[in-house]
Design a protein around this motif. Structure first.
Motif, PDB file in Angstrom:
ATOM      1  N   PHE A   5      14.012  10.100  -1.219  1.00 41.88           N
ATOM      2  CA  PHE A   5      13.090   9.085  -1.721  1.00 41.88           C
ATOM      3  C   PHE A   5      13.834   7.941  -2.389  1.00 41.88           C
ATOM      4  O   PHE A   5      14.962   8.090  -2.855  1.00 41.88           O
ATOM      5  CB  PHE A   5      12.113   9.712  -2.734  1.00 41.88           C
ATOM      6  N   THR A  21       5.833  13.236  -8.825  1.00 44.46           N
ATOM      7  CA  THR A  21       6.296  12.518  -7.637  1.00 44.46           C
ATOM      8  C   THR A  21       5.139  12.225  -6.681  1.00 44.46           C
ATOM      9  O   THR A  21       5.114  11.169  -6.027  1.00 44.46           O
ATOM     10  CB  THR A  21       7.398  13.306  -6.907  1.00 44.46           C
ATOM     11  N   THR A  24       4.031   8.498  -5.442  1.00 43.62           N
ATOM     12  CA  THR A  24       3.885   8.176  -4.027  1.00 43.62           C
ATOM     13  C   THR A  24       2.536   7.501  -3.751  1.00 43.62           C
ATOM     14  O   THR A  24       2.452   6.514  -3.011  1.00 43.62           O
ATOM     15  CB  THR A  24       4.025   9.454  -3.182  1.00 43.62           C
ATOM     16  N   ARG A  66       8.907   5.949  -2.396  1.00 43.45           N
ATOM     17  CA  ARG A  66       8.730   5.914  -0.939  1.00 43.45           C
ATOM     18  C   ARG A  66       9.807   6.779  -0.280  1.00 43.45           C
ATOM     19  O   ARG A  66      10.946   6.830  -0.745  1.00 43.45           O
ATOM     20  CB  ARG A  66       8.861   4.467  -0.441  1.00 43.45           C
ATOM     21  N   ARG A  67       9.417   7.431   0.803  1.00 40.87           N
ATOM     22  CA  ARG A  67      10.393   8.218   1.544  1.00 40.87           C
ATOM     23  C   ARG A  67      11.386   7.296   2.237  1.00 40.87           C
ATOM     24  O   ARG A  67      10.992   6.290   2.847  1.00 40.87           O
ATOM     25  CB  ARG A  67       9.693   9.105   2.591  1.00 40.87           C
TER      26      ARG A  67
END
Length: 368
Positions: free
Chosen positions: A135, A351, A355, A361-362
Motif C-alpha cells: 500500500f 487500514t 482505504t 491505496r494498493r
C-alpha cells in the motif's frame, strides 16, 4: 551533600529518590551521566516516558539500539524487552526496529519472557513490512481517547509516522475521557479543560495520586505523582496546554483522521447520538464538516469484528478485547497470541477505513 552527589549511592537509587521528591528532570540528568548499564538505561527510558519528553525518548531509544552489543545482553534482565517495546512505541523506522530484533535474537531463545516480547515485536513488524510493500498513502492519526489505545496501537503497528510521535501528541493521547469530556474540551478550546478549580487530586487503588476532573469526565492517569501534581498541578496543566497547541496544528492537516476507542455504543442498533455534536466541535479546529472519524467499540465481545460505514466521513468498527480480563496496555497480555490477534484486528480496521476514504491505496502490481 545531596543524594545525587554521593558516589556511594547507586545511580538508580539516587534517581528513584529524586523522582519521589518530584524532581524528574534531575533524576533523568543524573542517569544521563551514569553510563549505559542495563539498570541505568532501562530506568532512563522509563523516566523519559514518565516525564513525556517524547523527542528525547525517541532519540534515547535510537541511541540505545545503536549501542546494543548482542554479546553483553543479559536475557533475564527487563531492559532488552523494554528496548524492543520502546522501539515500536517511538515509531522508529523499520530498519532500526529490525536491527534490535536481530541483535536480540539469540538472547530471546534463552529467556521465555524476552522470547515472547521478541516474537510479538517481530510479528507486528512483519505486518508493517506487508503494509509497506502493498500500500501507499497514510494519515495523520489524532487521538480523541476515550483511552490511550488510539495513541499506542498505531505506533506499535507502524501506522503512525516517525515524526508524528512528537507532533501528534495531543491532550487525549494519554488520558481517560468520556464523550461529554471530549466535547466540552473541544467546545471551549481547552480553556477550562484542566483549570485548577475543575480538578481534584484523588488516590488510586494502588496508592498513586492522580488528577481528575470534578465532573468525572476526564482523568490524567499518566500525570501521576509529585512531579506532575505539585503547585496545583501546574506542570500537568502546562503540559496539556502545549498538547492543546499541537492539537490545533494537527487538525489543520488535510489527511487528519480522528480515532475514538472504547465507545460503549452498539451501532447500528443504537444511534451515535453524539456524532453530529462531535463533528461540529471538530469543525471549529479543522475548518470543515464531515471530518474523518473512526470509532471503535472494544468491549462488545459477542460482536464479530466488522467495519460499518456510518456516513462519508465516519466509520464504526467492532474490535473486541479477547477476554473480559484482557488488559490491552500490559505487555504480558499484548504480546500473547490473543493480544496480537486483537491488535491486528484493530490495525486492519484502521487500514480498511483509510482505504474507504482514499487515504491508502494498493500499489500497482502489489500482491493481494
Amino acid at each position: 551533600m545531596t543524594v545525587a552527589d554521593d558516589a556511594s549511592v547507586p545511580p538508580t537509587l539516587a534517581a528513584s529518590r529524586l523522582r519521589e521528591a518530584g524532581d524528574l528532570p534531575g533524576a533523568i540528568a543524573l542517569l544521563r551521566q551514569a553510563g549505559d548499564a542495563p539498570d541505568v538505561a532501562h530506568m532512563r527510558l522509563r523516566l523519559l516516558f514518565e516525564i513525556q519528553d517524547y523527542a528525547a525518548l525517541q532519540q534515547a531509544t535510537r541511541e540505545a539500539i545503536r549501542r546494543l552489543d548482542p554479546a553483553t545482553v543479559v536475557p533475564a534482565h527487563h531492559y532488552p524487552a523494554t528496548l524492543l517495546h520502546f522501539a515500536e512505541l517511538c515509531c522508529l523506522p523499520l530498519e532500526e526496529i529490525e536491527a534490535v530484533i536481530l541483535a536480540l535474537g539469540a538472547a530471546s531463545r534463552q529467556h521465555a519472557p524476552l522470547r515472547q516480547a521478541w516474537y510479538a515485536v517481530r510479528h507486528r513488524q512483519r505486518f508493517r513490512t506487508w503494509l509497506r510493500d502493498r500500500f501507499e498513502g497514510g494519515a495523520s492519526f489524532i487521538s480523541l481517547g476515550l483511552n490511550c489505545l488510539p495513541w499506542h496501537l498505531p505506533c506499535r503497528w507502524g501506522l503512525r509516522r516517525e515524526e508524528d510521535f512528537v507532533a501528534l501528541f495531543v491532550p487525549f493521547a494519554l488520558a481517560g475521557h468520556t464523550v461529554p469530556g471530549v466535547l466540552a474540551a473541544l467546545e471551549d478550546d481547552f480553556a477550562g479543560y484542566c483549570d485548577p478549580g475543575a480538578i481534584r487530586i484523588v488516590r488510586t487503588r494502588r496508592g498513586h495520586s492522580m488528577a481528575v476532573r470534578a465532573d468525572r469526565t476526564a482523568h490524567w492517569n499518566h500525570h501521576r505523582g509529585p512531579y506532575w501534581l505539585q503547585r496545583d498541578a501546574a506542570p500537568m496543566r502546562d503540559n496539556l496546554a502545549a498538547k492543546a497547541a499541537l492539537f490545533r496544528d494537527a487538525c489543520r492537516r488535510p489527511d487528519a483522521v480522528f480515532l475514538l476507542a472504547a465507545c460503549p455504543v452498539q451501532y447500528p442498533e443504537e444511534k451515535l447520538d453524539f456524532l453530529a455534536h462531535l463533528d461540529a466541535a471538530l469543525a471549529r479546529f479543522t475548518g470543515r464538516a464531515g471530518n474523518r472519524i473512526l470509532i471503535t467499540n472494544n468491549a462488545a465481545r459477542q460482536r464479530p469484528a466488522e467495519l460499518h460505514v456510518v456516513d462519508a466521513g465516519t466509520c464504526f468498527a467492532y474490535c473486541p478485547y479477547p477476554a473480559a480480563d484482557y488488559v490491552w496496555h500490559e505487555d504480558a497480555h499484548a504480546d500473547t497470541p490473543a493480544g496480537l490477534a486483537f491488535e491486528r484486528t484493530y490495525a486492519d480496521q484502521v487500514t480498511r477505513a483509510l482505504t474507504k476514504w482514499g487515504l491508502m491505496r494498493r500499489k500497482p502490481g502489489a500482491a493481494a
